[in-house]
Design a protein around this motif. Structure first.
Motif, PDB file in Angstrom:
ATOM      1  N   VAL A  73      -6.634   2.913  14.716  1.00  0.00           N
ATOM      2  CA  VAL A  73      -5.361   2.260  14.984  1.00  0.00           C
ATOM      3  C   VAL A  73      -5.211   1.211  13.890  1.00  0.00           C
ATOM      4  CG1 VAL A  73      -4.064   0.801  16.573  1.00  0.00           C
ATOM      5  CG2 VAL A  73      -5.482   2.663  17.460  1.00  0.00           C
ATOM      6  N   LEU A  74      -4.276   1.418  12.989  1.00  0.00           N
ATOM      7  CA  LEU A  74      -4.148   0.581  11.805  1.00  0.00           C
ATOM      8  C   LEU A  74      -2.921  -0.307  11.940  1.00  0.00           C
ATOM      9  CD1 LEU A  74      -5.564   0.189   8.993  1.00  0.00           C
ATOM     10  CD2 LEU A  74      -3.733   1.621   8.056  1.00  0.00           C
ATOM     11  N   LEU A  75      -3.155  -1.613  12.029  1.00  0.00           N
ATOM     12  CA  LEU A  75      -2.085  -2.584  12.221  1.00  0.00           C
ATOM     13  C   LEU A  75      -1.846  -3.352  10.937  1.00  0.00           C
ATOM     14  CD1 LEU A  75      -3.160  -4.021  15.711  1.00  0.00           C
ATOM     15  CD2 LEU A  75      -1.591  -2.121  15.235  1.00  0.00           C
ATOM     16  N   GLY A  76      -0.583  -3.474  10.545  1.00  0.00           N
ATOM     17  CA  GLY A  76      -0.219  -4.220   9.356  1.00  0.00           C
ATOM     18  C   GLY A  76       0.103  -5.661   9.696  1.00  0.00           C
ATOM     19  N   TYR A  77      -0.533  -6.586   8.973  1.00  0.00           N
ATOM     20  CA  TYR A  77      -0.339  -8.011   9.207  1.00  0.00           C
ATOM     21  C   TYR A  77       1.049  -8.439   8.750  1.00  0.00           C
ATOM     22  CZ  TYR A  77      -0.909 -13.067   8.577  1.00  0.00           C
ATOM     23  OH  TYR A  77      -0.747 -14.422   8.619  1.00  0.00           O
TER      24      TYR A  77
ATOM     25  N   TRP B 286       0.840  -1.194   0.000  1.00  0.00           N
ATOM     26  CA  TRP B 286       0.000   0.000   0.000  1.00  0.00           C
ATOM     27  C   TRP B 286       0.875   1.244   0.000  1.00  0.00           C
ATOM     28  CZ3 TRP B 286      -4.737  -1.017  -1.215  1.00  0.00           C
ATOM     29  CH2 TRP B 286      -5.388  -2.159  -0.728  1.00  0.00           C
ATOM     30  N   PRO B 287       0.599   2.209  -0.862  1.00  0.00           N
ATOM     31  CA  PRO B 287       1.349   3.467  -0.814  1.00  0.00           C
ATOM     32  C   PRO B 287       1.122   4.193   0.513  1.00  0.00           C
ATOM     33  CG  PRO B 287       0.147   3.255  -2.885  1.00  0.00           C
ATOM     34  CD  PRO B 287      -0.357   2.169  -1.977  1.00  0.00           C
ATOM     35  N   ALA B 288       2.136   4.882   0.966  1.00  0.00           N
ATOM     36  CA  ALA B 288       2.058   5.566   2.261  1.00  0.00           C
ATOM     37  C   ALA B 288       0.870   6.515   2.363  1.00  0.00           C
ATOM     38  CB  ALA B 288       3.373   6.298   2.527  1.00  0.00           C
TER      39      ALA B 288
ATOM     40  N   GLN C  76       5.664   2.350   5.481  1.00  0.00           N
ATOM     41  CA  GLN C  76       4.346   2.586   4.903  1.00  0.00           C
ATOM     42  C   GLN C  76       3.494   3.482   5.795  1.00  0.00           C
ATOM     43  OE1 GLN C  76       3.929  -1.866   3.991  1.00  0.00           O
ATOM     44  NE2 GLN C  76       2.387  -0.976   2.642  1.00  0.00           N
ATOM     45  N   GLY C  77       3.793   3.528   7.079  1.00  0.00           N
ATOM     46  CA  GLY C  77       3.061   4.407   7.980  1.00  0.00           C
ATOM     47  C   GLY C  77       2.029   3.736   8.852  1.00  0.00           C
ATOM     48  N   PHE C  78       2.085   2.414   8.980  1.00  0.00           N
ATOM     49  CA  PHE C  78       1.152   1.724   9.868  1.00  0.00           C
ATOM     50  C   PHE C  78       1.389   2.131  11.318  1.00  0.00           C
ATOM     51  CE2 PHE C  78       0.822  -0.969   6.149  1.00  0.00           C
ATOM     52  CZ  PHE C  78      -0.527  -1.303   6.143  1.00  0.00           C
TER      53      PHE C  78
END
Length: 291
Positions: free
Chosen positions: A85-89, A72-74, A148-150
Motif C-alpha cells: 500500500v503506497l501512500l504519497g506524502y 516519480w514517473p508512473a 502518478q498511481g499512488f
C-alpha cells in the motif's frame, strides 16, 4: 513532522540479506489488514524507489518526488505499489518552498494565504488552509499524486488548526478541508485512500470519520529523540485511537528512538494496544527493521 527536506534516506541498514528485488512479487494487503509500515521522504539516491519496493512493510509512505524535486514517473510508482500500500506524502496544512509550485518573490502575505515560516522547519510556512487559492493549489497537487498511481495520500499538517486559537472555525474548517480532499480524490479514483497524520481527536467529529481511511500519529510513546512521552499525553491519544479502531480504521504510530531497550518497549506497548507501530530516528536516514 512537516519537512520532508530534513528527513534523510530510508535505507535497508537493519534488514540483513534483503535484496532490492525481494519485494517485487509480493502483493499488497488491504489497509485494514496491514501490520507493519515505514516511510521515506528523501534520500532515495541512485536506487530511487527500488529499496522501497523491496522493503518488507505492508504500508510505505514516500514523498511524491525524487531527490531532484521531480515527480516519480508512473511506472516506478506502479512497481512499488504492486508490493505495498503506497501512500504519497502531501502537506495540506503548510507550504514548502522546495516544491515546484513555489514562486520567486513569495513571502509572508504574498500570496495572501502564506503565513509565517515555521521556526523549527526552515523552508516550511504556515498557511491559511481555508483559503480558496491555497485549496485550489493543493487539489492540483493531489491530482498529480493520483495520476502518478499512488494507492492513497498521506496528509500532513492536519493539526494546523491548533495554530489558530483565535479563529473559532479553524477546527471545523480543517475537517471540511480534509473531506473536500477526500471527495475530490474519490471522484477521480474510487477507493483512493486518505490517511491524515496527527490530530487524532478529529475522529470525534461525526463528519470526519467517513472522509478518512486510517490515522498516522507521531510521538505516542517517545518524542524525538529518546524522550518518553507523558502519561497524560499517552492516555489522551489512546482514548482517541480507541475511537478510530471502533470505527474500523487502523492507527499507524511513529515514535523516534534509537536505544534498543526503548525501541523494543515502544513496539510492545503499541502492539498491546492494537496499534501498528514504526520506530525510527528523527532524520529517518535508515529503514529501521521493525519488530
Amino acid at each position: 513532522m512537516a519537512a520532508r527536506v530534513w528527513w534523510a534516506a530510508l535505507l535497508l541498514g537493519g534488514c540483513v540479506g534483503l535484496s532490492l528485488e525481494s519485494g517485487v512479487n509480493r502483493l499488497p494487503v488491504p489497509l485494514s489488514q496491514a501490520r507493519t509500515w515505514g516511510y521515506q521522504l528523501t534520500g532515495y539516491g541512485r536506487d530511487r524507489l527500488s529499496r522501497v519496493t523491496a522493503s518488507p512493510f505492508d504500508v510505505v509512505v514516500v514523498d511524491t518526488m525524487d531527490d531532484d524535486g521531480q515527480p516519480w514517473p508512473a511506472p516506478e510508482v506502479a512497481r512499488a505499489a504492486r508490493a505495498h500500500v503506497l501512500l504519497g506524502y502531501l502537506s495540506v496544512g503548510a507550504a514548502e518552498e522546495y516544491r515546484p509550485y513555489w514562486q520567486p518573490g513569495w513571502r509572508h502575505g504574498i500570496p495572501a494565504w502564506l503565513l509565517n515560516e515555521q521556526p523549527d522547519w526552515p523552508g516550511n510556512y504556515d498557511v491559511a488552509y481555508w483559503d480558496a487559492d491555497w485549496q485550489a493549489l493543493t487539489l492540483r497537487e493531489l491530482d498529480r499524486v493520483i495520476d502518478q498511481g499512488f494507492t492513497g495520500a498521506y496528509l500532513d499538517l492536519i493539526d494546523a488548526y491548533e495554530q489558530h486559537p483565535d479563529r473559532p472555525a479553524a477546527r471545523a474548517e480543517m475537517v471540511g478541508w480534509v473531506c473536500r480532499l477526500a471527495a475530490h480524490a474519490r471522484a477521480r479514483r474510487a477507493g483512493f485512500l486518505i490517511v491524515p497524520q496527527n490530530a487524532a481527536e478529529l475522529i470525534r467529529d461525526p463528519l470526519y470519520a467517513p472522509c478518512v481511511d486510517a490515522l498516522g500519529s507521531e510521538e505516542t510513546y517517545v518524542y524525538a529523540m529518546n524522550r518518553p512521552t507523558e502519561a497524560a499525553r499517552r492516555d489522551a491519544l489512546l482514548a482517541d485511537y480507541a475511537l478510530w479502531k471502533a470505527a474500523g480504521k487502523p492507527v499507524f504510530t511513529v515514535d523516534y528512538a534509537d536505544q534498543p531497550d526503548l525501541i523494543g518497549r515502544t513496539y510492545a506497548q503499541a502492539r498491546a494496544q492494537g496499534l501498528i507501530p514504526y520506530v525510527t530516528v528523527r532524520e529517518a536516514d535508515r529503514l529501521t527493521p521493525g519488530q
